[in-house]
Design an enzyme around this catalytic site. Structure first.
Site, PDB file in Angstrom:
ATOM      1  N   ASP A   1       0.839  -1.190   0.000  1.00  9.75           N
ATOM      2  CA  ASP A   1       0.000   0.000   0.000  1.00  9.75           C
ATOM      3  C   ASP A   1       0.878   1.246   0.000  1.00  9.75           C
ATOM      4  O   ASP A   1       1.771   1.379   0.833  1.00  9.75           O
ATOM      5  CB  ASP A   1      -0.906  -0.020   1.244  1.00  9.75           C
TER       6      ASP A   1
ATOM      7  N   GLU B   1      -9.687  12.558   7.837  1.00  2.00           N
ATOM      8  CA  GLU B   1      -9.548  13.875   7.217  1.00  2.00           C
ATOM      9  C   GLU B   1     -10.872  14.643   7.189  1.00  2.00           C
ATOM     10  O   GLU B   1     -10.917  15.842   7.452  1.00  2.00           O
ATOM     11  CB  GLU B   1      -9.052  13.739   5.777  1.00  2.00           C
TER      12      GLU B   1
ATOM     13  N   LYS C   1      -4.105  -1.915  10.310  1.00  2.00           N
ATOM     14  CA  LYS C   1      -4.448  -1.988   8.893  1.00  2.00           C
ATOM     15  C   LYS C   1      -4.720  -3.411   8.416  1.00  2.00           C
ATOM     16  O   LYS C   1      -5.489  -3.608   7.473  1.00  2.00           O
ATOM     17  CB  LYS C   1      -3.272  -1.453   8.059  1.00  2.00           C
TER      18      LYS C   1
ATOM     19  N   GLN D   1      -3.484   2.626  15.252  1.00  2.00           N
ATOM     20  CA  GLN D   1      -2.438   3.151  14.371  1.00  2.00           C
ATOM     21  C   GLN D   1      -1.568   4.178  15.107  1.00  2.00           C
ATOM     22  O   GLN D   1      -0.340   4.149  15.024  1.00  2.00           O
ATOM     23  CB  GLN D   1      -3.090   3.796  13.143  1.00  2.00           C
TER      24      GLN D   1
ATOM     25  N   HIS E   1      -3.545  13.935   1.085  1.00  2.00           N
ATOM     26  CA  HIS E   1      -3.778  13.030   2.214  1.00  2.00           C
ATOM     27  C   HIS E   1      -2.581  13.036   3.151  1.00  2.00           C
ATOM     28  O   HIS E   1      -2.731  13.140   4.372  1.00  2.00           O
ATOM     29  CB  HIS E   1      -4.047  11.611   1.683  1.00  2.00           C
TER      30      HIS E   1
HETATM   31 CA    CA Z   1      -3.957   3.059   3.026  1.00  2.00          CA
END
Ligand code: CA
Length: 437
Positions: A136, A383, A262, A249, A143
């Site tokens: 990933d 976000e 994740k 995280q 972002h």
């Molecule tokens: Ca990601």
């Protein structure tokens, strides 16, 4: 471009000719499906609201003129064997399928339809490929800046960002196909910097809107892939939801990066759109600010600069349990565009192989969260709600900082351009079904 892109081309499968259809004859994405009751998947092509059984078309001789290795690859129950062939083989198969399905074909449609078409409502979609490895990336500078600013307000964008397509090795075993329900993971979190961690269900469950791309022909260990050749190694694109537990995280990510926050689940859409189908929607790569450095030479080609971008409109919808019981449609949370990514798919692939790391057919590379400059183009709740500081109001009267149990996240993607037929990715969806405990 070639005759398969002609916007006037229509199919004798009438549902493919509806203007808003995701799967007109100009698209022809590949996937793996089963008829109800079947245990083994087959290679299918989406056309309108139907799935075309590719190997059935070959064995019944509706499609001919394919090499033995291509015929053999079409008998498989994953796309890996097809992916490992040269890109010219994928293109030939696409051309044959297009020829079979076009309206002006004089074949006996009723017989073909009866033998080789399966309604999507009757088909079960499997994983398109046996995914060996999953990586990933983090390719949206918007972002990266937004999220970096929350974790490190004084230093949102690290100095390597404009040189290195940042990524991490994810986990392929927990990649699931659209429709699979997602359990809220358990994990370690801390409520304040001074308190010890506790173990329990994540409170800050999030989605990440991403685009994935499957490696076609790979590279041997110790070999690299030149940027000019990168697209020959990309079989096609799908939608990705990289489910993320933000509280886990935050506690675990330093010093080695994402781990249990994740790898509990990643959802992908079942249909893989070829780069050939996406050809009309190519455009310039992201325009860097004049003060930004140029990428290092191994990540630069003139062609990639001019056509490395792909215009894909990407939308996220949320449908809570309450909204479903009240028969309300999902509410759109964001709308972004894949052309806003700082790094192109060729740059990501070339960088990945630049140290001699071998990529293999069926490996999945994902772009990282697709966010744009505008507020409504931010591709995750972290976000959109500024880590919960600005909750979203849902039409059901509910509000959300992060995902609640029962929430369904639906990602859609499509391409539109004047002079060409609209094509879509279908959907990537998943419901948060409740905690592990
Ligand atoms: Ca990601």
């Amino acid at each position: 471009m070639n005759e398969t892109h002609d916007m006037n081309l229509e199919s004798w499968v009438e549902s493919a000719n509806v203007p808003e259809a995701d799967f007109p004859i100009q698209n022809l994405p590949f996937g793996i499906f089963r008829r109800k009751g079947e245990t083994k998947g087959r290679i299918g092509v989406a056309i309108g609201d139907q799935v075309l059984d590719v190997y059935c078309c070959i064995s019944e001789k509706y499609i001919d003129g394919l090499s033995d290795e291509l015929v053999q690859a079409c008998q498989s129950s994953t796309l890996n064997d097809l992916m490992m062939l040269e890109s010219t083989r994928w293109s030939l198969l696409r051309k044959k399928v297009s020829g079979l399905l076009r309206r002006d074909n004089t074949i006996d449609r009723k017989i073909i339809a009866k033998k080789s078409l399966v309604s999507m409502s009757e088909a079960v979609m499997d994983m398109p490929a046996a995914i060996g490895d999953y990586t990933d990336f983090y390719a949206s500078i918007f972002h990266a800046t937004n999220v970096g600013g929350m974790f490190r307000p004084e230093n949102p964008l690290l100095p390597n960002y404009k040189y290195v397509p940042i990524g991490y090795h994810g986990r392929s075993s927990s990649i699931v196909t659209s429709g699979t329900s997602i359990r809220r993971p358990m994990g370690q979190t801390v409520s304040s910097d001074s308190a010890p961690p506790i173990f329990g269900p994540t409170k800050l469950l999030d989605y990440e809107l991403e685009v994935g791309f499957f490696v076609g022909g790979g590279n041997a260990l110790g070999a690299t892939i030149a940027i000019e050749k990168a697209e020959d190694h990309i079989f096609g694109l799908c939608l990705v939801n990289d489910w993320s537990a933000r509280d886990i995280q935050k506690w675990e990510y330093q010093p080695l990066g994402p781990f249990l926050a994740k790898n509990f689940a990643t959802t992908i859409s079942p249909w893989v759109l070829s780069l050939e189908a996406l050809e009309p929607f190519r455009g310039p790569a992201f325009k860097r600010a004049s003060t930004d450095p140029s990428p290092l030479p191994y990540l630069v080609s003139e062609k990639d600069r001019q056509t490395g971008g792909i215009e894909i409109v990407l939308e996220v919808y949320l449908r809570s349990k309450k909204m479903r019981t009240q028969n309300m449609e999902g509410v759109r949370l964001s709308r972004g565009n894949f052309r806003d990514m700082y790094w192109t798919i060729s740059q990501m692939l070339t960088h990945h192989a630049s140290n001699g790391c071998n990529l293999r057919p069926g490996d999945l590379l994902a772009s990282g969260t697709v966010s744009g400059k505008e507020k409504d183009s931010r591709g995750c709740l972290l976000e959109l709600t500024r880590r919960g500081a600005e909750p979203l109001q849902l039409p059901s009267g509910e509000s959300r900082k992060f995902l609640a149990d029962g929430d369904e996240v639906i990602i859609r993607g499509f391409c539109e351009k004047k002079g060409f037929r609209r094509i879509g990715f279908g959907e990537c969806r998943g419901v948060v079904s409740g905690s592990l405990q």
